[in-house]
Enzyme design. Structure first.
Site, short mmCIF file in Angstrom:
data_model
loop_
_atom_site.label_atom_id
_atom_site.label_comp_id
_atom_site.label_asym_id
_atom_site.label_seq_id
_atom_site.Cartn_x
_atom_site.Cartn_y
_atom_site.Cartn_z
N TYR A 154 32.89 -31.59 15.79
CA TYR A 154 31.75 -31.30 16.40
C TYR A 154 30.44 -31.36 15.24
O TYR A 154 29.57 -31.84 15.45
CB TYR A 154 31.78 -29.74 16.74
CG TYR A 154 30.55 -28.44 17.22
CD1 TYR A 154 30.03 -29.18 18.85
CD2 TYR A 154 29.59 -28.25 16.59
CE1 TYR A 154 29.13 -28.22 19.39
CE2 TYR A 154 28.81 -27.16 17.19
CZ TYR A 154 28.06 -27.36 18.45
OH TYR A 154 27.10 -26.84 18.64
N LYS A 158 26.80 -33.32 15.21
CA LYS A 158 25.68 -32.91 15.52
C LYS A 158 24.92 -33.79 14.10
O LYS A 158 24.02 -33.38 14.14
CB LYS A 158 26.01 -31.39 15.04
CG LYS A 158 26.20 -30.86 16.51
CD LYS A 158 25.67 -31.16 17.76
CE LYS A 158 25.82 -30.21 19.00
NZ LYS A 158 25.21 -30.16 20.04
P1 NAI Z 1 27.75 -24.10 27.66
O1 NAI Z 1 28.82 -24.58 28.04
O2 NAI Z 1 27.08 -22.48 28.23
O3 NAI Z 1 26.64 -25.47 28.35
C1 NAI Z 1 26.61 -26.64 27.86
C2 NAI Z 1 26.07 -28.05 29.45
O4 NAI Z 1 26.34 -28.62 28.89
C3 NAI Z 1 26.54 -27.14 30.33
O5 NAI Z 1 25.68 -26.30 31.42
C4 NAI Z 1 27.96 -28.70 30.77
O6 NAI Z 1 27.72 -28.72 32.11
C5 NAI Z 1 26.77 -28.75 30.29
N1 NAI Z 1 27.94 -30.89 30.07
C6 NAI Z 1 28.39 -31.26 29.41
N2 NAI Z 1 29.06 -32.22 29.09
C7 NAI Z 1 28.18 -32.64 29.79
C8 NAI Z 1 27.75 -34.20 29.99
N3 NAI Z 1 28.79 -35.07 29.92
N4 NAI Z 1 26.55 -35.07 31.15
C9 NAI Z 1 26.46 -33.94 31.38
N5 NAI Z 1 26.07 -32.22 30.92
C10 NAI Z 1 27.69 -31.92 30.51
O7 NAI Z 1 26.94 -24.54 26.08
P2 NAI Z 1 25.57 -24.20 25.39
O8 NAI Z 1 26.18 -22.75 24.19
O9 NAI Z 1 24.65 -23.57 25.78
O10 NAI Z 1 24.97 -25.48 24.23
C11 NAI Z 1 24.05 -26.71 24.51
C12 NAI Z 1 24.01 -26.90 23.17
O11 NAI Z 1 23.43 -26.26 22.33
C13 NAI Z 1 25.45 -27.72 22.97
O12 NAI Z 1 24.84 -29.42 22.62
C14 NAI Z 1 25.54 -27.06 22.05
O13 NAI Z 1 26.33 -27.74 20.85
C15 NAI Z 1 24.53 -26.38 21.07
N6 NAI Z 1 25.01 -25.69 20.22
C16 NAI Z 1 24.96 -24.25 20.81
C17 NAI Z 1 25.28 -23.25 19.87
C18 NAI Z 1 25.32 -21.56 20.16
O14 NAI Z 1 25.87 -20.80 19.67
N7 NAI Z 1 25.83 -21.63 21.87
C19 NAI Z 1 24.46 -23.19 18.16
C20 NAI Z 1 24.10 -23.97 17.89
C21 NAI Z 1 24.51 -25.54 18.85
#
Ligand code: NAI
Length: 246
Positions: A154, A158
Protein backbone atom coordinates in the site's frame (compact mmCIF):
# COMPACT_ATOMS: atom_id res chain seq x y z
CA UNK A 1 -22.52 26.83 -6.15
CA UNK A 2 -18.89 27.34 -7.16
CA UNK A 3 -18.81 24.21 -9.36
CA UNK A 4 -21.98 24.90 -11.35
CA UNK A 5 -21.56 23.66 -14.96
CA UNK A 6 -18.47 21.64 -14.00
CA UNK A 7 -18.24 17.91 -14.63
CA UNK A 8 -16.41 16.02 -11.89
CA UNK A 9 -15.41 12.38 -12.20
CA UNK A 10 -14.70 10.57 -8.92
CA UNK A 11 -13.41 6.99 -9.02
CA UNK A 12 -14.40 4.54 -6.27
CA UNK A 13 -17.25 6.82 -5.27
CA UNK A 14 -19.84 4.20 -4.31
CA UNK A 15 -18.92 4.57 -0.62
CA UNK A 16 -16.47 6.08 1.88
CA UNK A 17 -14.26 9.01 0.97
CA UNK A 18 -15.11 8.89 -2.75
CA UNK A 19 -18.84 9.11 -2.04
CA UNK A 20 -18.29 12.04 0.35
CA UNK A 21 -16.19 13.81 -2.29
CA UNK A 22 -18.89 13.26 -4.93
CA UNK A 23 -21.61 14.53 -2.58
CA UNK A 24 -19.56 17.61 -1.68
CA UNK A 25 -19.08 18.56 -5.35
CA UNK A 26 -22.76 17.86 -6.11
CA UNK A 27 -23.67 20.15 -3.20
CA UNK A 28 -21.71 22.92 -4.93
CA UNK A 29 -23.59 22.53 -8.21
CA UNK A 30 -21.30 20.14 -10.14
CA UNK A 31 -22.48 17.24 -12.27
CA UNK A 32 -20.76 14.28 -10.67
CA UNK A 33 -19.81 11.05 -12.37
CA UNK A 34 -19.86 8.15 -9.94
CA UNK A 35 -17.47 5.36 -10.86
CA UNK A 36 -17.43 2.02 -9.09
CA UNK A 37 -16.77 -1.56 -10.05
CA UNK A 38 -20.49 -2.30 -9.73
CA UNK A 39 -22.80 -0.53 -12.20
CA UNK A 40 -25.71 -1.14 -9.84
CA UNK A 41 -24.02 0.52 -6.85
CA UNK A 42 -22.76 3.42 -8.96
CA UNK A 43 -26.28 4.01 -10.32
CA UNK A 44 -27.69 3.79 -6.78
CA UNK A 45 -25.31 6.46 -5.41
CA UNK A 46 -26.00 8.70 -8.43
CA UNK A 47 -29.73 8.30 -7.78
CA UNK A 48 -29.30 9.26 -4.10
CA UNK A 49 -27.54 12.47 -5.17
CA UNK A 50 -30.24 13.26 -7.72
CA UNK A 51 -32.93 12.69 -5.08
CA UNK A 52 -31.22 15.31 -2.90
CA UNK A 53 -31.45 17.79 -5.80
CA UNK A 54 -27.98 17.25 -7.28
CA UNK A 55 -26.83 16.11 -10.71
CA UNK A 56 -25.11 12.75 -11.05
CA UNK A 57 -24.63 9.73 -13.28
CA UNK A 58 -23.25 6.35 -12.31
CA UNK A 59 -21.03 4.04 -14.38
CA UNK A 60 -19.68 0.60 -13.62
CA UNK A 61 -15.98 0.65 -14.46
CA UNK A 62 -12.91 -1.13 -13.14
CA UNK A 63 -10.06 1.39 -13.08
CA UNK A 64 -7.49 -1.35 -13.66
CA UNK A 65 -8.92 -2.00 -17.14
CA UNK A 66 -7.79 0.70 -19.53
CA UNK A 67 -10.36 -0.24 -22.23
CA UNK A 68 -13.23 0.03 -19.72
CA UNK A 69 -11.95 3.42 -18.58
CA UNK A 70 -11.71 4.60 -22.19
CA UNK A 71 -15.23 3.33 -23.02
CA UNK A 72 -16.67 5.01 -19.93
CA UNK A 73 -15.03 8.36 -20.69
CA UNK A 74 -16.15 8.10 -24.35
CA UNK A 75 -19.74 7.63 -23.15
CA UNK A 76 -19.37 10.65 -20.88
CA UNK A 77 -17.99 12.81 -23.63
CA UNK A 78 -21.07 12.04 -25.76
CA UNK A 79 -23.08 13.87 -23.08
CA UNK A 80 -20.66 16.45 -21.71
CA UNK A 81 -18.11 18.73 -23.37
CA UNK A 82 -15.29 17.78 -21.04
CA UNK A 83 -14.35 16.38 -17.67
CA UNK A 84 -13.30 19.47 -15.71
CA UNK A 85 -12.17 17.80 -12.51
CA UNK A 86 -10.88 14.28 -11.87
CA UNK A 87 -10.56 12.77 -8.40
CA UNK A 88 -8.62 9.48 -8.42
CA UNK A 89 -9.88 7.89 -5.24
CA UNK A 90 -10.36 4.15 -5.90
CA UNK A 91 -8.06 2.18 -3.66
CA UNK A 92 -7.65 -1.06 -1.78
CA UNK A 93 -5.48 -2.57 0.97
CA UNK A 94 -4.10 -6.12 1.32
CA UNK A 95 -2.09 -5.71 4.53
CA UNK A 96 0.65 -8.06 5.66
CA UNK A 97 4.31 -8.00 6.67
CA UNK A 98 6.28 -7.60 3.48
CA UNK A 99 7.90 -11.03 3.53
CA UNK A 100 4.43 -12.58 3.84
CA UNK A 101 2.83 -10.62 1.00
CA UNK A 102 2.16 -12.98 -1.88
CA UNK A 103 2.52 -11.96 -5.52
CA UNK A 104 -1.18 -11.56 -5.97
CA UNK A 105 -1.65 -9.15 -3.04
CA UNK A 106 1.37 -7.11 -4.13
CA UNK A 107 0.18 -6.89 -7.74
CA UNK A 108 -3.47 -6.22 -6.92
CA UNK A 109 -2.72 -3.25 -4.63
CA UNK A 110 -0.28 -1.72 -7.12
CA UNK A 111 -2.73 -2.37 -9.95
CA UNK A 112 -5.77 -0.71 -8.37
CA UNK A 113 -4.07 2.14 -6.52
CA UNK A 114 -1.24 3.13 -8.86
CA UNK A 115 -2.05 1.71 -12.31
CA UNK A 116 -5.71 2.68 -11.83
CA UNK A 117 -4.65 6.26 -11.14
CA UNK A 118 -2.40 6.21 -14.22
CA UNK A 119 -5.14 4.70 -16.44
CA UNK A 120 -7.84 7.19 -15.53
CA UNK A 121 -5.50 10.19 -15.56
CA UNK A 122 -4.21 9.20 -19.00
CA UNK A 123 -7.69 8.93 -20.49
CA UNK A 124 -9.20 12.00 -18.78
CA UNK A 125 -6.16 14.23 -19.41
CA UNK A 126 -6.75 14.02 -23.19
CA UNK A 127 -10.01 16.04 -23.26
CA UNK A 128 -8.53 18.33 -20.58
CA UNK A 129 -5.55 19.01 -22.86
CA UNK A 130 -7.93 19.96 -25.66
CA UNK A 131 -9.86 22.24 -23.30
CA UNK A 132 -6.57 23.66 -21.97
CA UNK A 133 -7.87 23.44 -18.42
CA UNK A 134 -8.47 20.86 -15.74
CA UNK A 135 -7.85 19.87 -12.15
CA UNK A 136 -6.59 16.41 -11.28
CA UNK A 137 -6.56 15.33 -7.64
CA UNK A 138 -5.42 11.91 -6.47
CA UNK A 139 -6.01 10.42 -3.06
CA UNK A 140 -2.78 8.91 -1.76
CA UNK A 141 -2.18 8.35 1.96
CA UNK A 142 0.08 9.55 4.69
CA UNK A 143 1.42 5.98 4.64
CA UNK A 144 2.94 6.77 1.23
CA UNK A 145 5.07 9.39 3.01
CA UNK A 146 5.88 7.75 6.36
CA UNK A 147 5.61 4.04 5.47
CA UNK A 148 3.90 1.60 7.85
CA UNK A 149 4.77 -1.87 9.07
CA UNK A 150 2.36 -4.31 7.45
CA UNK A 151 1.50 -2.00 4.55
CA UNK A 152 4.55 -2.05 2.25
CA UNK A 153 2.47 -2.77 -0.88
CA UNK A 154 0.00 0.00 0.00
CA UNK A 155 2.82 2.43 0.95
CA UNK A 156 4.62 1.72 -2.35
CA UNK A 157 1.42 2.33 -4.33
CA UNK A 158 0.66 5.59 -2.52
CA UNK A 159 4.26 6.87 -2.75
CA UNK A 160 3.99 5.99 -6.44
CA UNK A 161 0.91 8.20 -6.78
CA UNK A 162 2.84 11.13 -5.29
CA UNK A 163 5.78 10.67 -7.71
CA UNK A 164 3.48 10.11 -10.67
CA UNK A 165 1.48 13.25 -9.83
CA UNK A 166 4.58 15.45 -9.57
CA UNK A 167 5.69 14.29 -13.02
CA UNK A 168 2.22 14.70 -14.53
CA UNK A 169 2.02 18.17 -12.93
CA UNK A 170 5.20 19.16 -14.79
CA UNK A 171 3.94 17.69 -18.08
CA UNK A 172 0.49 19.27 -17.95
CA UNK A 173 1.21 22.66 -16.37
CA UNK A 174 1.75 24.52 -19.65
CA UNK A 175 -1.77 23.44 -20.71
CA UNK A 176 -3.53 24.91 -17.70
CA UNK A 177 -3.99 21.61 -15.89
CA UNK A 178 -3.02 21.23 -12.23
CA UNK A 179 -2.23 17.89 -10.61
CA UNK A 180 -2.24 17.55 -6.84
CA UNK A 181 -2.47 14.88 -4.18
CA UNK A 182 -4.39 14.61 -0.92
CA UNK A 183 -2.76 12.32 1.63
CA UNK A 184 -5.27 11.43 4.34
CA UNK A 185 -4.33 9.93 7.68
CA UNK A 186 -6.85 7.79 9.51
CA UNK A 187 -10.34 8.45 8.14
CA UNK A 188 -13.40 6.56 9.40
CA UNK A 189 -14.66 4.39 6.51
CA UNK A 190 -15.25 0.69 5.71
CA UNK A 191 -11.51 0.48 4.94
CA UNK A 192 -10.49 1.44 8.49
CA UNK A 193 -13.48 -0.04 10.35
CA UNK A 194 -12.08 -3.49 9.58
CA UNK A 195 -9.03 -2.78 11.80
CA UNK A 196 -9.23 -4.20 15.34
CA UNK A 197 -10.26 -1.96 18.25
CA UNK A 198 -6.78 -2.35 19.73
CA UNK A 199 -5.15 -1.05 16.54
CA UNK A 200 -7.67 1.82 16.31
CA UNK A 201 -6.97 2.84 19.94
CA UNK A 202 -3.20 2.81 19.29
CA UNK A 203 -3.59 5.07 16.24
CA UNK A 204 -5.85 7.48 18.10
CA UNK A 205 -3.19 7.96 20.79
CA UNK A 206 -0.83 9.23 18.08
CA UNK A 207 -3.21 11.80 16.54
CA UNK A 208 -2.51 15.29 17.99
CA UNK A 209 -6.04 16.52 17.11
CA UNK A 210 -7.36 13.55 19.14
CA UNK A 211 -9.97 12.30 16.70
CA UNK A 212 -10.19 10.18 13.58
CA UNK A 213 -10.85 12.07 10.38
CA UNK A 214 -14.22 12.12 8.64
CA UNK A 215 -14.59 11.55 4.90
CA UNK A 216 -15.83 15.15 4.73
CA UNK A 217 -12.41 16.38 6.02
CA UNK A 218 -10.87 14.96 2.83
CA UNK A 219 -13.73 16.17 0.63
CA UNK A 220 -13.25 19.77 1.80
CA UNK A 221 -9.60 19.73 0.69
CA UNK A 222 -10.60 18.29 -2.70
CA UNK A 223 -13.08 21.15 -3.12
CA UNK A 224 -10.29 23.62 -2.35
CA UNK A 225 -7.79 22.04 -4.77
CA UNK A 226 -10.43 22.04 -7.51
CA UNK A 227 -11.41 25.65 -6.87
CA UNK A 228 -10.10 28.87 -8.39
CA UNK A 229 -8.42 29.60 -5.05
CA UNK A 230 -5.95 26.79 -5.87
CA UNK A 231 -5.19 27.85 -9.47
CA UNK A 232 -1.50 28.49 -8.63
CA UNK A 233 -0.95 25.19 -6.79
CA UNK A 234 0.36 22.16 -8.67
CA UNK A 235 2.47 19.09 -7.91
CA UNK A 236 1.70 19.35 -4.20
CA UNK A 237 0.62 16.85 -1.58
CA UNK A 238 -1.70 18.10 1.15
CA UNK A 239 -1.69 15.93 4.26
CA UNK A 240 -5.07 15.65 6.03
CA UNK A 241 -4.27 13.60 9.12
CA UNK A 242 -4.98 15.57 12.31
CA UNK A 243 -1.23 15.88 12.79
CA UNK A 244 -0.51 12.11 12.78
CA UNK A 245 2.58 12.44 10.60
CA UNK A 246 4.07 15.65 12.06
P1 NAI B 1 -13.39 2.14 0.74
O1 NAI B 1 -12.87 0.75 0.74
O2 NAI B 1 -14.50 2.49 1.66
O3 NAI B 1 -13.80 2.59 -0.74
C1 NAI B 1 -12.97 2.33 -1.84
C2 NAI B 1 -13.75 2.53 -3.10
O4 NAI B 1 -12.92 2.19 -4.22
C3 NAI B 1 -14.98 1.65 -3.18
O5 NAI B 1 -16.04 2.40 -3.73
C4 NAI B 1 -14.55 0.54 -4.14
O6 NAI B 1 -15.62 -0.05 -4.83
C5 NAI B 1 -13.65 1.33 -5.07
N1 NAI B 1 -12.74 0.48 -5.86
C6 NAI B 1 -11.88 -0.46 -5.41
N2 NAI B 1 -11.26 -1.06 -6.44
C7 NAI B 1 -11.75 -0.49 -7.58
C8 NAI B 1 -11.51 -0.68 -8.97
N3 NAI B 1 -10.65 -1.60 -9.41
N4 NAI B 1 -12.19 0.10 -9.86
C9 NAI B 1 -13.08 1.02 -9.44
N5 NAI B 1 -13.35 1.25 -8.14
C10 NAI B 1 -12.70 0.50 -7.22
O7 NAI B 1 -12.11 3.05 1.02
P2 NAI B 1 -11.98 4.54 1.58
O8 NAI B 1 -11.53 4.45 2.98
O9 NAI B 1 -13.15 5.37 1.24
O10 NAI B 1 -10.70 5.02 0.75
C11 NAI B 1 -10.78 5.80 -0.43
C12 NAI B 1 -9.37 6.19 -0.82
O11 NAI B 1 -8.75 6.91 0.23
C13 NAI B 1 -8.47 4.98 -1.13
O12 NAI B 1 -7.61 5.30 -2.19
C14 NAI B 1 -7.68 4.84 0.16
O13 NAI B 1 -6.44 4.21 -0.05
C15 NAI B 1 -7.52 6.30 0.57
N6 NAI B 1 -7.23 6.48 1.97
C16 NAI B 1 -8.13 6.11 2.94
C17 NAI B 1 -7.82 6.29 4.26
C18 NAI B 1 -8.74 5.92 5.37
O14 NAI B 1 -8.34 6.07 6.53
N7 NAI B 1 -9.95 5.45 5.11
C19 NAI B 1 -6.54 6.90 4.67
C20 NAI B 1 -5.69 7.27 3.58
C21 NAI B 1 -6.04 7.06 2.28
Amino acid sequence: MQFKDKVVLVTGSTRGIGKAVAEAFAGQGATVIIIGRSQEQAAQVAQEIVQKGGQAQGYGCDVTKLEQVQETVNKLLDKHKCVDILVNNAGITRDNLFFRIDDNDWDEVLKVNLKGTFNVTKVVARPMLKAKSGKIISIASVIGITGNAGQSNYAASKAGIIGFSKSAARELASRGITVNVVAPGYIRTDMTDKLSEAVQAKVLERIPLQRFGQASDVAEVCLFLASKAADYITGQTIVVDGGLAI
